[in-house]
Scaffold this motif. Structure first.
Motif, PDB file in Angstrom:
ATOM      1  N   GLU A 251       0.819  -1.206   0.000  1.00  0.00           N
ATOM      2  CA  GLU A 251       0.000   0.000   0.000  1.00  0.00           C
ATOM      3  C   GLU A 251       0.855   1.258   0.000  1.00  0.00           C
ATOM      4  OE1 GLU A 251      -2.527  -0.318   3.361  1.00  0.00           O
ATOM      5  OE2 GLU A 251      -3.828  -1.828   2.457  1.00  0.00           O
ATOM      6  N   ARG A 252       2.167   1.094  -0.044  1.00  0.00           N
ATOM      7  CA  ARG A 252       3.077   2.228   0.028  1.00  0.00           C
ATOM      8  C   ARG A 252       3.591   2.608  -1.355  1.00  0.00           C
ATOM      9  NH1 ARG A 252       4.924   3.374   5.471  1.00  0.00           N
ATOM     10  NH2 ARG A 252       3.629   2.102   6.811  1.00  0.00           N
ATOM     11  N   ILE A 253       4.070   3.842  -1.465  1.00  0.00           N
ATOM     12  CA  ILE A 253       4.701   4.315  -2.684  1.00  0.00           C
ATOM     13  C   ILE A 253       6.201   4.286  -2.479  1.00  0.00           C
ATOM     14  CG2 ILE A 253       4.880   6.233  -4.308  1.00  0.00           C
ATOM     15  CD1 ILE A 253       2.177   7.184  -3.361  1.00  0.00           C
ATOM     16  N   ASP A 254       6.933   3.854  -3.484  1.00  0.00           N
ATOM     17  CA  ASP A 254       8.382   3.779  -3.383  1.00  0.00           C
ATOM     18  C   ASP A 254       8.996   5.170  -3.462  1.00  0.00           C
ATOM     19  OD1 ASP A 254      11.128   3.520  -4.979  1.00  0.00           O
ATOM     20  OD2 ASP A 254      10.844   1.752  -3.736  1.00  0.00           O
ATOM     21  N   SER A 255       9.979   5.443  -2.602  1.00  0.00           N
ATOM     22  CA  SER A 255      10.592   6.773  -2.555  1.00  0.00           C
ATOM     23  C   SER A 255      11.356   7.099  -3.836  1.00  0.00           C
ATOM     24  CB  SER A 255      11.537   6.872  -1.349  1.00  0.00           C
ATOM     25  OG  SER A 255      12.551   5.881  -1.422  1.00  0.00           O
ATOM     26  N   ASP A 256      11.995   6.086  -4.450  1.00  0.00           N
ATOM     27  CA  ASP A 256      12.696   6.328  -5.713  1.00  0.00           C
ATOM     28  C   ASP A 256      11.707   6.681  -6.821  1.00  0.00           C
ATOM     29  OD1 ASP A 256      15.116   5.827  -4.518  1.00  0.00           O
ATOM     30  OD2 ASP A 256      15.157   3.708  -5.091  1.00  0.00           O
ATOM     31  N   TYR A 257      10.546   6.037  -6.798  1.00  0.00           N
ATOM     32  CA  TYR A 257       9.502   6.357  -7.766  1.00  0.00           C
ATOM     33  C   TYR A 257       9.026   7.799  -7.586  1.00  0.00           C
ATOM     34  CZ  TYR A 257       4.655   6.586  -9.432  1.00  0.00           C
ATOM     35  OH  TYR A 257       3.479   6.970 -10.020  1.00  0.00           O
ATOM     36  N   ILE A 258       8.870   8.238  -6.343  1.00  0.00           N
ATOM     37  CA  ILE A 258       8.455   9.621  -6.078  1.00  0.00           C
ATOM     38  C   ILE A 258       9.465  10.591  -6.659  1.00  0.00           C
ATOM     39  CG2 ILE A 258       8.115  11.340  -4.257  1.00  0.00           C
ATOM     40  CD1 ILE A 258       6.876   9.182  -2.545  1.00  0.00           C
ATOM     41  N   ALA A 259      10.749  10.354  -6.390  1.00  0.00           N
ATOM     42  CA  ALA A 259      11.786  11.261  -6.872  1.00  0.00           C
ATOM     43  C   ALA A 259      11.855  11.290  -8.389  1.00  0.00           C
ATOM     44  CB  ALA A 259      13.142  10.858  -6.294  1.00  0.00           C
ATOM     45  N   THR A 260      11.631  10.139  -9.022  1.00  0.00           N
ATOM     46  CA  THR A 260      11.787  10.054 -10.484  1.00  0.00           C
ATOM     47  C   THR A 260      10.576  10.579 -11.232  1.00  0.00           C
ATOM     48  OG1 THR A 260      13.196   8.107 -10.197  1.00  0.00           O
ATOM     49  CG2 THR A 260      12.282   8.484 -12.395  1.00  0.00           C
ATOM     50  N   PHE A 261       9.376  10.273 -10.743  1.00  0.00           N
ATOM     51  CA  PHE A 261       8.181  10.560 -11.523  1.00  0.00           C
ATOM     52  C   PHE A 261       7.275  11.636 -10.928  1.00  0.00           C
ATOM     53  CE2 PHE A 261       9.400   6.228 -12.661  1.00  0.00           C
ATOM     54  CZ  PHE A 261       9.437   6.331 -14.048  1.00  0.00           C
ATOM     55  N   LEU A 262       7.474  11.983  -9.658  1.00  0.00           N
ATOM     56  CA  LEU A 262       6.601  12.978  -9.036  1.00  0.00           C
ATOM     57  C   LEU A 262       7.342  14.240  -8.626  1.00  0.00           C
ATOM     58  CD1 LEU A 262       4.417  10.648  -6.770  1.00  0.00           C
ATOM     59  CD2 LEU A 262       3.973  11.415  -9.105  1.00  0.00           C
ATOM     60  N   GLY A 263       8.632  14.155  -8.427  1.00  0.00           N
ATOM     61  CA  GLY A 263       9.390  15.339  -8.062  1.00  0.00           C
ATOM     62  C   GLY A 263       9.736  15.360  -6.589  1.00  0.00           C
ATOM     63  N   GLU A 264      10.407  16.416  -6.185  1.00  0.00           N
ATOM     64  CA  GLU A 264      10.871  16.536  -4.804  1.00  0.00           C
ATOM     65  C   GLU A 264       9.721  16.921  -3.882  1.00  0.00           C
ATOM     66  OE1 GLU A 264      14.216  19.005  -2.187  1.00  0.00           O
ATOM     67  OE2 GLU A 264      14.197  19.125  -4.375  1.00  0.00           O
ATOM     68  N   LEU A 265       9.481  16.090  -2.885  1.00  0.00           N
ATOM     69  CA  LEU A 265       8.462  16.350  -1.872  1.00  0.00           C
ATOM     70  C   LEU A 265       9.124  16.281  -0.508  1.00  0.00           C
ATOM     71  CD1 LEU A 265       5.580  14.006  -3.144  1.00  0.00           C
ATOM     72  CD2 LEU A 265       5.869  16.430  -3.637  1.00  0.00           C
ATOM     73  N   ASP A 266       8.648  17.112   0.434  1.00  0.00           N
ATOM     74  CA  ASP A 266       9.181  16.978   1.779  1.00  0.00           C
ATOM     75  C   ASP A 266       8.520  15.760   2.437  1.00  0.00           C
ATOM     76  OD1 ASP A 266       6.759  17.652   3.242  1.00  0.00           O
ATOM     77  OD2 ASP A 266       7.152  19.761   2.815  1.00  0.00           O
ATOM     78  N   PRO A 267       9.069  15.274   3.544  1.00  0.00           N
ATOM     79  CA  PRO A 267       8.544  14.035   4.141  1.00  0.00           C
ATOM     80  C   PRO A 267       7.057  14.082   4.457  1.00  0.00           C
ATOM     81  CG  PRO A 267      10.670  14.566   5.103  1.00  0.00           C
ATOM     82  CD  PRO A 267      10.296  15.721   4.237  1.00  0.00           C
ATOM     83  N   PHE A 268       6.547  15.227   4.873  1.00  0.00           N
ATOM     84  CA  PHE A 268       5.143  15.294   5.244  1.00  0.00           C
ATOM     85  C   PHE A 268       4.236  15.353   4.014  1.00  0.00           C
ATOM     86  CE2 PHE A 268       7.479  16.929   8.897  1.00  0.00           C
ATOM     87  CZ  PHE A 268       7.019  16.047   9.863  1.00  0.00           C
ATOM     88  N   GLN A 269       4.734  15.908   2.915  1.00  0.00           N
ATOM     89  CA  GLN A 269       3.981  15.837   1.662  1.00  0.00           C
ATOM     90  C   GLN A 269       3.932  14.403   1.151  1.00  0.00           C
ATOM     91  OE1 GLN A 269       6.139  18.719  -0.691  1.00  0.00           O
ATOM     92  NE2 GLN A 269       4.782  20.394  -0.116  1.00  0.00           N
ATOM     93  N   GLU A 270       5.042  13.677   1.271  1.00  0.00           N
ATOM     94  CA  GLU A 270       5.048  12.257   0.918  1.00  0.00           C
ATOM     95  C   GLU A 270       4.030  11.495   1.766  1.00  0.00           C
ATOM     96  OE1 GLU A 270       9.746  11.658  -0.391  1.00  0.00           O
ATOM     97  OE2 GLU A 270       9.071  11.083   1.605  1.00  0.00           O
ATOM     98  N   SER A 271       4.021  11.812   3.059  1.00  0.00           N
ATOM     99  CA  SER A 271       3.082  11.146   3.965  1.00  0.00           C
ATOM    100  C   SER A 271       1.642  11.426   3.571  1.00  0.00           C
ATOM    101  CB  SER A 271       3.341  11.616   5.402  1.00  0.00           C
ATOM    102  OG  SER A 271       2.386  11.082   6.292  1.00  0.00           O
ATOM    103  N   ASP A 272       1.332  12.686   3.249  1.00  0.00           N
ATOM    104  CA  ASP A 272      -0.030  13.041   2.838  1.00  0.00           C
ATOM    105  C   ASP A 272      -0.436  12.319   1.560  1.00  0.00           C
ATOM    106  OD1 ASP A 272      -0.609  14.657   4.953  1.00  0.00           O
ATOM    107  OD2 ASP A 272      -0.092  16.531   3.948  1.00  0.00           O
ATOM    108  N   LEU A 273       0.494  12.212   0.615  1.00  0.00           N
ATOM    109  CA  LEU A 273       0.199  11.519  -0.637  1.00  0.00           C
ATOM    110  C   LEU A 273      -0.137  10.054  -0.373  1.00  0.00           C
ATOM    111  CD1 LEU A 273       0.065  11.366  -3.720  1.00  0.00           C
ATOM    112  CD2 LEU A 273       2.551  11.035  -3.744  1.00  0.00           C
ATOM    113  N   ILE A 274       0.625   9.411   0.504  1.00  0.00           N
ATOM    114  CA  ILE A 274       0.375   8.003   0.815  1.00  0.00           C
ATOM    115  C   ILE A 274      -0.968   7.837   1.516  1.00  0.00           C
ATOM    116  CG2 ILE A 274       1.191   6.025   2.154  1.00  0.00           C
ATOM    117  CD1 ILE A 274       4.047   7.188   1.692  1.00  0.00           C
ATOM    118  N   LYS A 275      -1.247   8.699   2.506  1.00  0.00           N
ATOM    119  CA  LYS A 275      -2.523   8.609   3.224  1.00  0.00           C
ATOM    120  C   LYS A 275      -3.692   8.908   2.294  1.00  0.00           C
ATOM    121  CE  LYS A 275      -1.230  11.293   6.699  1.00  0.00           C
ATOM    122  NZ  LYS A 275      -1.311  12.043   7.972  1.00  0.00           N
ATOM    123  N   PHE A 276      -3.500   9.835   1.371  1.00  0.00           N
ATOM    124  CA  PHE A 276      -4.540  10.168   0.397  1.00  0.00           C
ATOM    125  C   PHE A 276      -4.854   8.949  -0.470  1.00  0.00           C
ATOM    126  CE2 PHE A 276      -5.818  13.154  -3.277  1.00  0.00           C
ATOM    127  CZ  PHE A 276      -7.119  13.228  -2.823  1.00  0.00           C
TER     128      PHE A 276
END
Length: 518
Positions: A251-276
């Motif tokens: 149910e999680r998103i891979d951090s390398d995938y975030i960096a490659t395809f979504l761009g730079e997010l701070d940890p709490f933005q990453e958390s919000d995206l996963i919870k969303f």
């Protein structure tokens, strides 16, 4: 509910706890953090060996002052190893806060449970200092990557509850967020450092756990300890994974995938995206939009989960009702659109984003609306938006960095009072609302060029309908200001891609997929 209104975690929830008339209001701050999956491209046993190097203290973690083992237990076969530590952390807070709190360091309890047979390690940590005022809880998990047994995944969940803290509740929340963010960003770097240290010492492989009793019963040869570093004759080959396999792990998103395809997010933005994503998956039946869409709707509502959820569900219902997903395959522009709509895609901007050029001043909006109606023009604009989303995906793959929006050059030469036709303006307002609600954060820059004297009148009429986030992306050039070498269009668009009618070398008289039709 998961979409209850929150600020970016750690979020703030205020409640009044007043048991008698003279008691003060109590401020409670509650927040959660859910990490993406961090992937170490090394076997589990090697990662665990690196993890142990962080204790009893680590110069790579300045706030970690030391630790002592309070409890340790191993199963008879050596497969289970449980360690409980008391960790001492430095207090990175203003002098006044430390003075009021009466402490110079914090103590946390940490319980690690390693299962060598299953190749997992579960970590649970909680605060001992100020436990009656603040509750900090964290759960982490190291496990084998489900698609590659030679890789290791790391997941992290955290929660913070501030019950009361001498009137410094808001300050403590900010300090906690700051320190937790720094810890998250530094965590993987620390592990990579110790892994590299192990490899530099010549240890490239640590054998997995083998149950000696089971091995003897099977007649297999067993020698030495089950977990001893050895150097193999030839290094193990780790199979690389394709980008598509990096998008989701459970149910999680891979951090390398975030960096490659979504761009730079701070940890709490990453958390919000996963919870969303997790909340939508639990409450919505059917195919979910991809992560770039989820991120756009989160950004449109400043990562407010409740507002983003409502906005996205309305948009998904709209897309389903009007079959928007099929519009590029089923709808073709009418003849008036092809002949009189002055706009089209034209190469890319300096960052590789698709570039759209629109000549509003040359367009007979009144004639178009009377010829094809508001619905016909709206369908064309929707098809442009859908085509733009398709082009951003292609750009992400071709240039190798996240591209989620496009740039638009809007040429206003020829704008006059005829463009202020009231029925036309009302139709434009309605279309702007539809596009704003269903295609948020698709615009990187709006470059308005050759703005005439009448432009302030039109701007005053349109401005209230423009989203505040979009307003910040608009750059206006009057006269020939766009031709300046510094501060002109060339700041955003390669010189060779500037259309000839704007003083550039790019010819746009002919029509094909790469050139503008005007």
């Amino acid at each position: 509910e998961w979409w209850a209104p929150t600020c970016p975690p750690f979020s703030v929830s205020r409640s009044t706890c007043q048991s008698s008339p003279w008691e003060k209001r109590t401020l409670r701050m509650v927040g959660t953090y859910v990490s993406p999956v961090r992937v170490y491209k090394y076997p589990f046993e090697l990662v665990m060996e690196a993890y142990q190097l962080r204790f009893p203290t680590s110069p790579k973690i300045p706030v970690f002052l030391g630790s002592e083992i309070l409890f340790e237990e191993k199963s008879d076969d050596g497969a289970i190893h449980v360690v409980e530590r008391r960790c001492k952390l430095a207090v990175n807070a203003p002098f006044l806060v430390k003075k009021v709190a009466g402490v110079d360091c914090l103590y946390f309890m940490q319980r690690n449970s390693v299962d060598w047979r299953e190749r997992t390690m579960k970590i649970r940590a909680w605060n001992e200092t100020w436990a009656s005022r603040i509750a900090v809880n964290e759960e982490c998990l190291y496990r084998v990557h489900p698609d590659n047994p030679e890789w290791t995944c790391f997941e992290q969940n955290g929660s913070l509850e501030i019950k009361s803290f001498f009137g410094f509740e808001s300050l403590i929340e900010k300090l906690a967020m700051k320190q937790y963010t720094a810890q998250i960003k530094n965590g993987k770097e620390v592990m990579e450092f110790y892994i590299k240290d192990i490899l530099d010492k010549g240890v490239t492989y640590i054998p997995p756990f083998v149950d000696k009793k089971e091995a003897v019963e099977k007649g297999e040869e067993v020698g030495g300890e089950s977990k001893v570093p050895v150097v193999p004759d030839s290094p193990k080959v780790v199979k690389e994974m394709s980008p598509g396999s990096l998008s989701c792990i459970g149910e999680r998103i891979d951090s390398d995938y975030i960096a490659t395809f979504l761009g730079e997010l701070d940890p709490f933005q990453e958390s919000d995206l996963i919870k969303f994503r997790q909340g939508l998956a639990a409450n919505y039946e059917g195919k979910l939009p991809d992560d770039t869409v989820l991120l756009r709707f989160l950004r449109a509502r400043d990562f407010h989960l409740g507002k983003s959820h409502d906005m996205l569900l309305r948009s998904m219902a709209w897309r389903k009702q009007y079959q928007v997903d099929r519009i590029l395959d089923t709808w073709k522009p009418s003849e008036p659109i092809e002949q009189y709509f002055c706009g089209g895609w034209h190469y890319e901007d300096k960052d590789g984003r698709p570039l759209y050029v629109l000549r509003v001043g040359q367009m007979d909006v009144k004639g178009l609306l009377k010829s094809i109606g508001e619905g016909g023009l709206l369908k064309h604009l929707i098809s442009v938006e859908e085509d733009g989303l398709r082009r951003t995906k292609e750009a992400t793959l071709s240039i190798g960095k996240p591209t989620c929006a496009w740039t638009c050059i809007c040429d206003l030469e020829g704008l006059s009072m005829r463009h202020l036709w009231r029925p036309g303006l009302k139709a434009v307002y309605r279309m702007m609302d539809i596009l704003k609600d269903n295609y948020p954060e698709t615009l990187s820059h709006m470059l308005i060029v050759r703005a005439p004297r009448i432009f302030p009148v039109l701007w005053a009429l349109v401005y209230p309908f423009i989203d505040p986030n979009t307003r910040q992306k608009i750059v206006i050039y009057a006269g020939n200001d766009h031709q300046h070498e510094c501060g002109g269009l060339s700041d955003y668009v390669p010189r060779g891609c500037i259309p000839d009618f704007l003083g550039g070398p790019s010819k746009v008289q002919q029509c094909d997929e790469s050139l503008l039709l005007c």
